[in-house]
Design an enzyme around this catalytic site. Structure first.
Site, short mmCIF file in Angstrom:
data_model
loop_
_atom_site.label_atom_id
_atom_site.label_comp_id
_atom_site.label_asym_id
_atom_site.label_seq_id
_atom_site.Cartn_x
_atom_site.Cartn_y
_atom_site.Cartn_z
N GLY A 11 0.84 -1.21 0.00
CA GLY A 11 0.00 0.00 0.00
C GLY A 11 0.87 1.25 0.00
N ARG A 21 13.30 10.16 -3.16
CA ARG A 21 14.20 11.28 -3.47
C ARG A 21 15.48 11.21 -2.62
NH1 ARG A 21 14.84 16.11 -0.82
NH2 ARG A 21 15.55 17.90 -2.05
N ARG A 72 0.86 -5.06 -4.97
CA ARG A 72 0.96 -6.20 -4.05
C ARG A 72 1.20 -7.40 -4.94
NH1 ARG A 72 -0.68 -4.16 0.91
NH2 ARG A 72 -2.34 -2.60 0.89
N GLY A 102 5.72 -1.71 3.75
CA GLY A 102 5.28 -2.20 5.05
C GLY A 102 5.78 -3.62 5.33
N ASP A 103 5.08 -4.32 6.23
CA ASP A 103 5.62 -5.62 6.66
C ASP A 103 5.68 -6.66 5.53
OD1 ASP A 103 2.87 -5.76 6.64
OD2 ASP A 103 2.68 -6.73 8.60
N THR A 125 4.34 2.97 5.53
CA THR A 125 2.95 2.50 5.60
C THR A 125 2.17 3.45 6.50
OG1 THR A 125 1.46 0.81 6.50
CG2 THR A 125 3.68 0.81 7.38
N ASP A 127 -0.07 2.57 8.41
CA ASP A 127 -0.57 1.83 9.58
C ASP A 127 0.26 2.01 10.86
OD1 ASP A 127 -2.63 0.86 8.08
OD2 ASP A 127 -1.71 -1.07 7.67
N ASP A 129 2.66 0.18 11.92
CA ASP A 129 2.62 -1.12 12.60
C ASP A 129 3.89 -1.93 12.41
OD1 ASP A 129 2.30 -1.56 9.92
OD2 ASP A 129 0.74 -3.08 10.13
N ARG A 171 -6.20 -2.85 9.06
CA ARG A 171 -6.73 -4.21 9.06
C ARG A 171 -6.29 -4.96 10.31
NH1 ARG A 171 -6.27 -5.68 3.11
NH2 ARG A 171 -4.08 -5.30 3.57
#
Ligand code: F6P
Length: 319
Positions: A11, A21, A72, A102-103, A125, A127, A129, A171
């Protein structure tokens, strides 16, 4: 090391462009050649790779999205996909890679390192997380987008004396909900990391209602339940006029905040620095405003925790 690559994956998040950059300019500053891999791991498998120059990343620091596009990619989860990716990197003479994502993206980076290809992860991300960093690139912007939206909803909630359920992204992660709920004085904050009971949500609402409070805000992370269903249940149990807003993908777009631009610039440049130091299989992060790096596998094995003191505070302040 003469030539490195950079890609964004999963995402998108506001500030990814600022991170690209920083990677590109820092690499060129150190006389490295830098190649952009388009469309994440999918583009890596397909060899969608082009050389980037100083000017390639001009006028993007303030733009949301990612100039390298993202995807993805299921195929990259397979050994075959990973091998195809490494073949492409070798074909282009790329000796190391920076992955911004992200993860899920970090899992791909970890696989590349396991196969002997030096890779560094930069946490991007909304999130927030990822373990091993206090903040991820894009979280601050997403949070401000949510707060702007809730402030507007609050105006109409007050005028109509309504209860609003606001569903935000996340999520598996409750940081956007927790921070925005605390920043906006929500009556209840529902997040995937914490069990909640509808009885408690309803009791809080009714307590406020009985002392004359005419409007209420409940923030729910998508992973904690459907905003629409929660709103229906509230209406059924309280008969209060209830509406629901699902904020959706507006949370992922927009011009990055100053904090995200600075974070992205620092983390992107630091990723190149540690590659030049000979490190691989690491993620970069920021802890207590200091740049850090951790083994990606270690970071992935530790689940990001929400700040319990903030969660407790949100309950104490919404009595
Ligand atoms: O990981 C970022 C995120 O925006 C999550 O908050 C959300 O659950 C998910 O991506 C949505 O993904 P997609 O855009 O692929 O539907």
């Amino acid at each position: 090391m003469k030539r490195i690559g950079v890609l964004t994956s999963g995402g998108d998040s506001p500030g990814m462009n600022a991170a690209i950059r920083a990677v590109v300019r820092k690499a060129i500053y150190h006389n490295l050649e830098i190649y952009g891999i388009y469309y994440g791991y999918a583009g890596l498998i397909n060899g969608d790779i082009k050389k980037l120059e100083i000017g390639s990343v001009g006028d993007i620091i303030h733009r949301g999205g990612t100039m390298l596009y993202t995807a993805r990619c299921e195929e990259f989860k397979t050994l075959e996909g990973q091998k195809k990716g490494i073949e492409q990197l070798e074909k282009f003479g790329i000796e190391a890679l920076v992955v911004i994502g992200g993860d899920g993206s970090f899992r791909g980076a970890e696989k590349l390192t396991e196969h002997g290809f030096p890779t560094i992860g930069v946490p991007g991300t909304i999130d927030n997380d990822i373990s091993g960093t206090d903040y991820t690139i894009g979280f601050d912007t997403a949070l401000n987008t949510v707060i702007n939206a809730i402030d507007k909803i609050r105006d109409t909630a007050t005028s109509h004396e309504r209860t609003y359920v606001i569903e935000v992204m996340g999520r598996d992660a409750g940081d956007i909900a927790l921070w925005s709920g605390l920043a906006d004085g929500a009556e209840s904050i529902l997040i995937p990391e914490e069990n909640y009971s509808m009885n408690d949500v309803v009791q809080r609402l009714m307590k406020g209602h009985e002392r004359g409070k005419k409007h209420s805000i409940i923030v729910v992370a998508e992973g904690a339940g459907s905003g629409v269903e929660i709103a229906k249940e509230i209406k059924k149990r309280t008969n209060l006029e209830t509406r629901v807003t699902v904020l959706g993908h507006i949370q992922r777009g927009g011009s990055p905040t100053a904090s995200d631009r600075v974070l992205a610039s620092r983390l992107g440049a630091y990723a190149v620095e540690i590659l030049l130091d000979g490190k691989a299989g690491k993620m970069v992060g920021i802890e207590k405003n200091v740049l850090v790096s951790h083994d990606i596998d270690d970071a992935l094995s530790r689940k990001h925790q929400i700040d319990q003191t903030m969660f407790k505070l949100s309950k104490e302040l919404s009595i």
